[in-house]
Motif scaffolding. Structure first.
Motif, PDB file in Angstrom:
ATOM      1  N   HIS A 215       0.823  -1.212   0.000  1.00  0.00           N
ATOM      2  CA  HIS A 215       0.000   0.000   0.000  1.00  0.00           C
ATOM      3  C   HIS A 215       0.856   1.260   0.000  1.00  0.00           C
ATOM      4  O   HIS A 215       0.646   2.181  -0.796  1.00  0.00           O
ATOM      5  CB  HIS A 215      -0.926  -0.024   1.216  1.00  0.00           C
TER       6      HIS A 215
ATOM      7  N   CYS B  14      -0.443   2.096  -3.794  1.00  0.00           N
ATOM      8  CA  CYS B  14      -1.888   2.341  -3.672  1.00  0.00           C
ATOM      9  C   CYS B  14      -2.313   3.488  -4.576  1.00  0.00           C
ATOM     10  O   CYS B  14      -1.635   4.505  -4.684  1.00  0.00           O
ATOM     11  CB  CYS B  14      -2.290   2.623  -2.228  1.00  0.00           C
TER      12      CYS B  14
ATOM     13  N   HIS C 180      -4.627   6.465  -5.233  1.00  0.00           N
ATOM     14  CA  HIS C 180      -5.495   7.442  -4.574  1.00  0.00           C
ATOM     15  C   HIS C 180      -5.644   8.645  -5.485  1.00  0.00           C
ATOM     16  O   HIS C 180      -4.829   8.878  -6.353  1.00  0.00           O
ATOM     17  CB  HIS C 180      -4.889   7.881  -3.239  1.00  0.00           C
TER      18      HIS C 180
ATOM     19  N   HIS D 298      -7.938  -0.932  -5.000  1.00  0.00           N
ATOM     20  CA  HIS D 298      -8.159  -1.444  -3.641  1.00  0.00           C
ATOM     21  C   HIS D 298      -8.978  -2.738  -3.641  1.00  0.00           C
ATOM     22  O   HIS D 298      -8.804  -3.582  -2.778  1.00  0.00           O
ATOM     23  CB  HIS D 298      -8.793  -0.372  -2.746  1.00  0.00           C
TER      24      HIS D 298
ATOM     25  N   HIS E 145     -14.485   7.407   3.277  1.00  0.00           N
ATOM     26  CA  HIS E 145     -13.172   6.744   3.290  1.00  0.00           C
ATOM     27  C   HIS E 145     -12.078   7.525   4.031  1.00  0.00           C
ATOM     28  O   HIS E 145     -11.501   7.059   5.007  1.00  0.00           O
ATOM     29  CB  HIS E 145     -12.721   6.417   1.857  1.00  0.00           C
TER      30      HIS E 145
ATOM     31  N   HIS F 249     -10.348   7.084   7.968  1.00  0.00           N
ATOM     32  CA  HIS F 249      -8.899   6.920   8.165  1.00  0.00           C
ATOM     33  C   HIS F 249      -8.399   7.873   9.254  1.00  0.00           C
ATOM     34  O   HIS F 249      -7.739   7.465  10.210  1.00  0.00           O
ATOM     35  CB  HIS F 249      -8.138   7.225   6.875  1.00  0.00           C
TER      36      HIS F 249
ATOM     37  N   PHE G 240      -7.807  -1.359   8.966  1.00  0.00           N
ATOM     38  CA  PHE G 240      -7.747  -0.904   7.577  1.00  0.00           C
ATOM     39  C   PHE G 240      -8.577  -1.822   6.677  1.00  0.00           C
ATOM     40  O   PHE G 240      -9.331  -1.362   5.830  1.00  0.00           O
ATOM     41  CB  PHE G 240      -6.285  -0.906   7.100  1.00  0.00           C
TER      42      PHE G 240
ATOM     43  N   HIS H 290     -11.813  -1.021   4.458  1.00  0.00           N
ATOM     44  CA  HIS H 290     -11.814  -1.078   2.997  1.00  0.00           C
ATOM     45  C   HIS H 290     -12.805  -2.083   2.428  1.00  0.00           C
ATOM     46  O   HIS H 290     -13.321  -1.889   1.325  1.00  0.00           O
ATOM     47  CB  HIS H 290     -10.401  -1.293   2.454  1.00  0.00           C
TER      48      HIS H 290
ATOM     49  N   PHE I 211      -7.042  13.392   4.585  1.00  0.00           N
ATOM     50  CA  PHE I 211      -6.298  12.159   4.327  1.00  0.00           C
ATOM     51  C   PHE I 211      -5.707  12.209   2.916  1.00  0.00           C
ATOM     52  O   PHE I 211      -6.429  12.468   1.951  1.00  0.00           O
ATOM     53  CB  PHE I 211      -7.222  10.940   4.460  1.00  0.00           C
TER      54      PHE I 211
HETATM   55 CU1  C2O Z   1      -5.222   3.241   0.009  1.00  0.00          CU
HETATM   56 CU2  C2O Z   1      -7.884   3.721   2.575  1.00  0.00          CU
HETATM   57  O1  C2O Z   1      -6.329   3.711   1.528  1.00  0.00           O
END
Ligand code: C2O
Length: 485
Positions: free
Chosen positions: A51, A69, A71, A80, A204, A208, A230, A234, A412
């Motif tokens: 990640h 990851c 985002h 994800h 989301h 976090h 986590f 997710h 985030f």
């Molecule tokens: Cu890649 Cu909730 O994060």
């Protein structure tokens, strides 16, 4: 076919339901595989480093695909989903290795959003207890979380768990800066993408930050996946994708081959997978083979901004322009705006839109207005997120005006998307549909057509979750721009 179950329904049956107990045991097993060189691709830290990682590239195991990851783009949900699938396979194999019920085991999800079940905002006890039933450290409990959440003093903030802001979005892909459910349509993958879709923001991103508190693991890409929470968070985000689609009314996945065909490789060696969105759209089909215990959409709590917006759900005739027609910018702020522990605002001068849209389409379409909060940058946020309001009266209490709220900004991923770091860039850009609020204020005669005031209020200050003082925090909005079409 596996069923991913609701972690609180499991907990109500038994706080140490076998699904949770075997999750804990399997996490412990994967952690026991952590060596100093992370060479076992099924060890806990290897899984988390996929990640995001703080480990220097020179010390990665040969062939590792870490720090990947997605985002801030439309690849967020598909990447994800594949990552979770890989994780679920590895955990299930560990359950099997330990002699557990691998045929029954699937990743549970944390549904925190039903206002009729406020207790579900608490962290389930299996993630809080220090000791496993029968003794031994509970691997699902870590100390790197907000202490009040971790000891059961409070649950997630109501603002963190709203799903309706995302559910109302019409488009999966954000094109030409428009608001979207799934994120900005971009040609290539980028770890520090700039255009999160609404689902990526709330619930989301806010969840976090809420779990992480000031400096918990869930608050940063590099450490988030080390927290066993986590994965149940997710699983829920993945479930919300299914729930968004199930609403219909034109809500569909992107047909673009750039999105459908982008391959994601997760893991190394025998359990590794390479899958693209088109391979994982039907969760019931191979290779995923799971369904969710429930995909029912709960009604929003009355009186909240989510319920007001849901009642004003956009009429079908409000269509966007074709993707290749840019929306018309009718105003933009001139100064950066700070985001700190106190509310801040900016005034935007707006010109009359030419509204080519309805004319070009030859319909009686309702013009649409939207807002972009651009280039949100900084390293030290003061709050987990900010509520965004349009034309909040001077000195008014924002909480008393849910009808003027247009959405939420989450902090985030801001650090990762800001200048200076390895993935540094121009920060994050958020988009909000303001048509309903504008129409309501116009009807009420409370609308000044040439000026908009945009106010940002920290989400958690009144509830005590302040991450940093005013002096220390450094978040800014580069520009606020207004569009019509
Ligand atoms: Cu890649 Cu909730 O994060």
């Amino acid at each position: 076919m596996f069923t991913r179950r609701d972690v609180w329904k499991l907990t109500d049956e038994d706080p140490w339901h076998p699904i949770l107990l075997w999750y804990a045991r399997a996490v412990g097993e994967l952690q026991s595989r952590d060596g100093t060189d992370f060479s076992d691709p099924t060890c806990w830290r290897y899984l988390a480093e996929i990640h995001g990682t703080e480990i220097d590239r020179s010390r990665w195991p040969a062939g590792a695909t870490w720090d990947e990851c997605d985002h801030g783009s439309w690849f967020f949900l598909s990447w994800h989903r594949v990552y979770l699938h890989y994780f679920e396979k590895v955990v299930r194999q560990a359950v099997r290795d330990l002699g557990g019920p691998a045929d029954q085991w699937a990743l549970p999800y944390w549904d925190y959003s039903d206002p009729r079940r406020p207790g579900t905002r608490m962290l389930p006890p299996a993630f809080r207890e220090a000791v496993l039933p029968g003794g031994g450290r509970n691997p699902l409990r870590i100390d790197q979380r907000d202490p009040d959440l971790n000891d059961g003093t409070r649950g997630l903030l109501e603002d963190s768990v709203d799903i309706h802001e995302a559910m109302l979005e019409r488009d999966f892909a954000g094109v030409q800066g428009r608001p979207s459910f799934g994120g900005g349509a971009v040609a290539r993958r980028w770890h520090g993408g700039r255009f999160p879709g609404t689902l990526e923001v709330v619930p989301h991103g806010l969840v976090h930050n809420d779990v992480a508190g000031i400096d918990g693991w869930m608050g940063a890409f590099e450490t988030a996946a080390r927290d066993p929470v986590f994965w149940v968070h997710h699983a829920n985000v993945d479930r919300l994708w299914e729930m968004w689609l199930a609403q219909g009314s034109g809500r569909v996945n992107p047909p673009d081959s750039a999105w459908l065909g982008m391959p994601f490789t997760i893991g190394q060696g025998a359990p590794a997978v390479t899958l693209a969105a088109r391979d994982v759209l039907d969760t019931r089909a191979s290779p995923l083979e799971y369904e969710y215990e429930s995909v029912a959409l709960p009604a929003p709590a009355p009186g909240t901004f989510a319920s007001i917006r849901t009642e004003a759900a956009p009429p079908a005739e409000r269509m966007r322009m074709r993707d290749d027609t840019p929306p018309e910018m009718i105003g933009a702020s001139e100064q950066p705006v700070p985001l700190a522990t106190a509310p801040s605002y900016v005034d935007v001068t707006v010109v009359e839109p030419t509204l080519r849209g309805p004319a070009l389409r030859g319909e009686n379409a309702v013009p649409r207005m939207f807002l972009r909060v651009e280039n949100v940058q900084g390293r030290l946020p003061a709050a987990p997120g900010y509520a965004v309001y349009v034309n909040l009266p001077e000195g008014a209490n924002p909480a008393a005006h849910p009808e003027r709220r247009v959405g939420t900004v989450s902090t985030f991923g801001v650090r990762e998307a800001s200048g200076g770091g390895e993935h540094g860039g121009d920060g994050l850009t958020f988009a909000f549909d303001i048509t309903d609020v504008a129409q309501r204020l116009q009807r009420e005669g409370d609308w000044e057509p040439r000026r908009l005031r945009i106010t940002f209020t920290p989400l958690a200050a009144r509830r005590g979750l302040v991450l940093r003082g005013q002096a220390e925090s450094d978040l800014t909005v580069g520009r606020v721009s207004v569009y019509a079409e």
